[in-house]
Design a protein around this motif. Sequence first.
Motif, short mmCIF file in Angstrom:
data_model
loop_
_atom_site.label_atom_id
_atom_site.label_comp_id
_atom_site.label_asym_id
_atom_site.label_seq_id
_atom_site.Cartn_x
_atom_site.Cartn_y
_atom_site.Cartn_z
N TRP A 1 12.89 -1.87 9.68
CA TRP A 1 12.18 -1.71 8.41
C TRP A 1 10.78 -1.20 8.66
O TRP A 1 10.22 -1.34 9.74
N GLY A 2 10.23 -0.54 7.64
CA GLY A 2 8.90 0.03 7.74
C GLY A 2 8.37 0.35 6.37
O GLY A 2 8.89 -0.12 5.35
N ARG A 3 7.32 1.16 6.34
CA ARG A 3 6.71 1.52 5.05
C ARG A 3 7.58 2.53 4.31
O ARG A 3 7.68 2.50 3.10
N ASP A 4 8.22 3.45 5.05
CA ASP A 4 9.12 4.44 4.46
C ASP A 4 9.98 5.03 5.57
O ASP A 4 9.91 4.58 6.72
N TYR A 5 10.76 6.03 5.23
CA TYR A 5 11.69 6.63 6.20
C TYR A 5 10.99 7.11 7.46
O TYR A 5 11.53 6.98 8.57
N ASP A 6 9.81 7.67 7.31
CA ASP A 6 9.12 8.24 8.47
C ASP A 6 8.82 7.21 9.56
O ASP A 6 8.65 7.57 10.72
N ASP A 7 8.76 5.94 9.21
CA ASP A 7 8.50 4.90 10.20
C ASP A 7 9.72 4.60 11.05
O ASP A 7 9.59 4.18 12.20
N VAL A 8 10.94 4.79 10.49
CA VAL A 8 12.14 4.29 11.18
C VAL A 8 13.33 5.26 11.09
O VAL A 8 14.44 4.85 10.77
N PRO A 9 13.15 6.55 11.40
CA PRO A 9 14.30 7.45 11.38
C PRO A 9 15.27 7.08 12.51
O PRO A 9 14.84 6.67 13.58
N LEU B 1 0.82 -1.21 0.00
CA LEU B 1 0.00 0.00 0.00
C LEU B 1 0.86 1.27 0.00
O LEU B 1 2.02 1.25 0.41
N ALA B 2 0.27 2.34 -0.44
CA ALA B 2 0.94 3.64 -0.39
C ALA B 2 1.15 4.07 1.06
O ALA B 2 0.41 3.66 1.96
N SER B 3 2.17 4.89 1.28
CA SER B 3 2.45 5.43 2.61
C SER B 3 2.80 6.91 2.44
O SER B 3 2.91 7.40 1.32
N PRO B 4 2.95 7.65 3.55
CA PRO B 4 3.13 9.10 3.43
C PRO B 4 4.24 9.54 2.47
O PRO B 4 4.06 10.51 1.73
N LEU B 5 5.39 8.86 2.48
CA LEU B 5 6.48 9.26 1.60
C LEU B 5 6.60 8.39 0.35
O LEU B 5 7.46 8.64 -0.50
N ALA C 1 12.42 2.69 -5.42
CA ALA C 1 12.32 1.25 -5.62
C ALA C 1 11.08 0.67 -4.95
O ALA C 1 10.35 -0.13 -5.54
N VAL C 2 10.83 1.09 -3.71
CA VAL C 2 9.66 0.61 -2.98
C VAL C 2 8.38 0.99 -3.71
O VAL C 2 7.47 0.16 -3.87
N ALA C 3 8.30 2.20 -4.18
CA ALA C 3 7.10 2.67 -4.88
C ALA C 3 6.88 1.87 -6.16
O ALA C 3 5.74 1.50 -6.49
N CYS C 4 7.95 1.60 -6.90
CA CYS C 4 7.82 0.84 -8.15
C CYS C 4 7.25 -0.55 -7.89
O CYS C 4 6.33 -1.00 -8.58
N LEU C 5 7.78 -1.23 -6.90
CA LEU C 5 7.32 -2.59 -6.62
C LEU C 5 5.88 -2.60 -6.11
O LEU C 5 5.07 -3.45 -6.50
N ARG C 6 5.57 -1.66 -5.24
CA ARG C 6 4.19 -1.61 -4.74
C ARG C 6 3.20 -1.26 -5.85
O ARG C 6 2.06 -1.71 -5.84
N SER C 7 3.64 -0.47 -6.82
CA SER C 7 2.74 -0.06 -7.90
C SER C 7 2.31 -1.23 -8.78
O SER C 7 1.29 -1.15 -9.47
#
Length: 292
Positions: free
Chosen positions: A257-265, A118-122, A189-195
């Motif tokens: 690991w998380g959905r994007d950077y905002d999950d795991v700074p 799924l999409a995430s904030p970033l 990369a994450v966005a491409c695979l999720r898409s």
Amino acid sequence: MTRRYRIEHRTEYRYSDEVSTSFGRGYLRPREIPGRQRCLNYSLTIEPGPSDLTHDIDVFGNPNSYFHVTHSHTELVVTGLSEVEVTVPASDPDVLAQPWERARPSGFDDAKAVEFTLASPLVRMPGQVHDYARATFTERRPIGEAIIDLTHRIFTEFKYHPGSTNVSSTVADVLEARAGVCQDFAHVAVACLRSVGLACRYVSGYLATDPPPGKERMVGADASHAWAAVRLADGSWLGFDPTNDQLADERYTIVAWGRDYDDVPPLRGVIYTDAESNEMDVSVDVAPLTLI
């Protein structure tokens, strides 16, 4: 191959005026991953000493720490020190040869993986992301081949340029600029695979760097790093690094690991101060240790 590292991640904040209270949360302790990674020792030091320090596990299973400093200060230093052992088993060649479509998860076989589709904030997935991904993910292409191709495309088509983006930059921003840093390339990369319906994680950690032949290893020259990991049809996860055009091996230590950077700074916080300016210095040292 198994490798062992001593990792020091030191962050120093300096303020132009006194800070009365500082709250922080950090992701600095490497994960325990059966069959891949063991955190043998870990310590977290905060100066000045916190009045409250707690350790927790987040929704994705990542260890993290919360601290509250109530002593007035103009400098705050947070140091995570760990010893970790990393072994990366080879992926099954038969699984890598399967069509990428077979790796799409469903709620019936891996409910937790579905969240990473799924999409995430970033990591949004506008049309240009899907178009970029489709050039790689052609019908029934082996997933191992597709991942290597996407990794290489991002490496060659985007320029590593610190300062061209910031921590809130979106995938669309990076696609337009065709430049960024490891965090940005992992997001693309994450966005491409999720898409295309695949489950993909944003991974935060460290990459051990080998010095040039004849040169000594530079202490403090390493840095925190980001890459991606895709779920394969057998439920395993394959890490890949578009910043360096390679699959993640035993040189990669996973912190979170998380959905994007905002999950795991690595560190994030709130301060109470009248300071008009501040500075931050980060140094990371990934030192190889000899296995006994």
